[in-house]
Design a protein around this motif. Structure first.
Motif, PDB file in Angstrom:
ATOM      1  N   LEU A 335       0.829  -1.200   0.000  1.00  0.00           N
ATOM      2  CA  LEU A 335       0.000   0.000   0.000  1.00  0.00           C
ATOM      3  C   LEU A 335       0.867   1.255   0.000  1.00  0.00           C
ATOM      4  N   GLU A 336       1.874   1.280   0.826  1.00  0.00           N
ATOM      5  CA  GLU A 336       2.768   2.439   0.895  1.00  0.00           C
ATOM      6  C   GLU A 336       3.510   2.636  -0.434  1.00  0.00           C
ATOM      7  N   ALA A 339       1.209   3.685  -3.417  1.00  0.00           N
ATOM      8  CA  ALA A 339       0.716   5.058  -3.271  1.00  0.00           C
ATOM      9  C   ALA A 339       1.666   6.068  -3.905  1.00  0.00           C
ATOM     10  N   LEU A 348      -6.692   5.133  -5.619  1.00  0.00           N
ATOM     11  CA  LEU A 348      -6.150   3.811  -5.354  1.00  0.00           C
ATOM     12  C   LEU A 348      -7.221   2.999  -4.625  1.00  0.00           C
ATOM     13  N   ARG A 371      -0.552   9.468   6.363  1.00  0.00           N
ATOM     14  CA  ARG A 371      -0.440  10.064   5.036  1.00  0.00           C
ATOM     15  C   ARG A 371      -1.487  11.166   4.859  1.00  0.00           C
ATOM     16  N   TRP A 374      -3.375  11.840   1.518  1.00  0.00           N
ATOM     17  CA  TRP A 374      -4.395  10.917   1.027  1.00  0.00           C
ATOM     18  C   TRP A 374      -5.662  11.036   1.875  1.00  0.00           C
ATOM     19  N   LYS A 419      -5.633  10.564  -3.783  1.00  0.00           N
ATOM     20  CA  LYS A 419      -4.470  11.390  -3.505  1.00  0.00           C
ATOM     21  C   LYS A 419      -4.846  12.854  -3.722  1.00  0.00           C
TER      22      LYS A 419
END
Length: 421
Positions: A335-336, A339, A348, A371, A374, A419
């Motif tokens: 996931l990180e 992104a 995403l 984050r 996001w 994002k």
């Protein structure tokens, strides 16, 4: 000459031994079946083995009423298969009994037990139905049941177990219009559901690539992503390719990435059959870097697959729950990393076919906490043809007991992240 259906029953017994004694996944065992086993017999063998596995506990309870001790493995599998055919699949008792006896005689090690197999199978045909009617559905293993009860409550888990015992219908995603002669019930979400599956490759429209097999729940992540024609989209952990096909059919410019060459071959075959296009990339996503950012990414992360027990009843016998910790870490890393590859303003979709919150709600919550660039983009389940109860805190939490009267659905967690521009 082989008795009708005997090769399929013998193959089913070998599949059961492979799962229960050797801890091998059913799909891997099916790939090892003899090449000369006809496709209908291969499909029947897999169906019989799955039927036994999803009802093993109650089947063995019935058998125990007529056995003083457990016979050798192949004789036991013959009895389990006969019981499943009579009690669940409505096969004529005389045919199931005869097949069980023939299966016992087929193996020199169990031929001497054919009399026992005959007697027990006949007892089931006479008395087993009354015993079976009192049986509760097979319980999930404790490593899975305990966290699920904690997350959803005892009543919900009981409902899941009832659905698991019934197996799964065949769900198809259509590329376009319904092919002539292909029958089924159209679900509100757009999936065609068949309650009499049949041999998939023999269905109308198969050769023309008019559909592909995909559970109704598994078809929703791509719909949530809502790829537009011409968008650059990454299907991460793409195999076996159902979501890749959906994205390509929507007109997106798709990159399908997976670490497994063998599984990517299935993606390639599916693309060829459906006459759809995507760029196929074999790579480790934790080491790979794209040459340009994407408008959207669909990350169907590796998980324990605990949401797929309707279709994969071998999982409780092969997995132990020990896999969860390493998979959770992998999900967070994927996931990180993914992104970083999304354009500003892009989206995403993170999903897993797991019922465990540790593989869905938890990694997404932790990602958003760290984050600030996001945000969670809430999903409207009803706009997808679903029910409002599917939505939990802006994401979809799908469970096997949803649509229970229609055969249920896979368990899935689906979150759409955006994002900030």
């Amino acid at each position: 000459m082989s008795a009708p259906g005997l090769p399929a029953r013998l193959a089913a017994a070998e599949l059961l031994i492979g799962v229960l004694s050797d801890g091998i996944m059913l799909g891997d065992l099916v790939d090892r079946l003899p090449d000369d086993l006809p496709p209908p017999a291969r499909a029947r063998a897999q169906s019989l083995a799955a039927m036994v596995l999803r009802n093993l506990e109650p089947i063995d309870t019935v058998l125990e009423q007529f056995l003083t001790r457990k016979p050798p493995a192949r004789a036991m599998q013959a009895l389990r298969i006969a019981a499943a055919e009579m009690l669940i699949d409505e096969v004529a008792p005389h045919a199931a009994v005869d097949a069980a006896v023939r299966a016992a005689r087929n193996d020199p090690k169990t031929a001497r037990l054919s009399g026992l197999v005959n007697a027990v199978a006949r007892n089931i045909s006479r008395e087993g139905f009354d015993i079976w009617a009192q049986m509760d559905p097979q319980r999930l293993p404790n490593w899975l049941r305990t966290p699920l009860v904690r997350a959803y409550g005892e009543d919900t888990v009981d409902a899941m177990e009832r659905v698991h015992a019934g197996g799964a219908p065949l769900d198809l995603t259509l590329r376009g219009d319904l092919p002539e002669g292909l029958e089924g019930e159209m679900a509100p979400t757009g999936t065609l559901r068949r309650y009499r599956p049949g041999q998939v490759s023999a269905l109308p429209g198969y050769d023309e690539g008019a559909f592909w097999v995909q559970d109704a729940a598994a078809a929703l992540p791509a719909r949530v992503l809502d790829a537009k024609p011409g968008e650059r989209v990454l299907d991460l952990c793409a195999a076996p390719g159902g979501k890749t096909l959906q994205l390509a059919a929507a007109g997106a410019d798709v990159v399908a990435l997976d670490i497994s060459s063998k599984r990517l071959e299935r993606v390639r075959q599916n693309l060829d059959r459906t006459r759809l296009k995507a760029e196929i990339v074999r790579a480790d996503a934790l080491k790979w870097t794209p040459d340009a950012p994407f408008d959207a990414i669909l990350l169907d992360a590796p998980c324990t697959a605990t949401g797929t027990l309707r279709r994969h009843p071998d999982l409780p016998f092969v997995k132990t729950g020990e896999e969860n910790k390493s998979l959770v870490q992998l999900q967070r890393e994927l996931l990180e990393r993914s992104a970083q590859w999304v354009k500003p303003g892009g989206r995403l979709v993170f999903c897993t076919c797991s019922l465990l919150p540790s593989e869905g709600e938890v990694p997404v919550a932790r990602f958003l906490e760290t984050r600030p660039d996001w945000t969670l983009d809430p999903i409207d389940a009803e706009a997808l043809g679903g029910d409002a109860e599917w939505c939990v805190d802006g994401a979809l939490r799908l469970r096997p007991d949803f649509w229970a009267e229609q055969g249920g659905m896979d368990g899935f967690y689906i979150a759409r992240l955006r994002k900030k521009a």
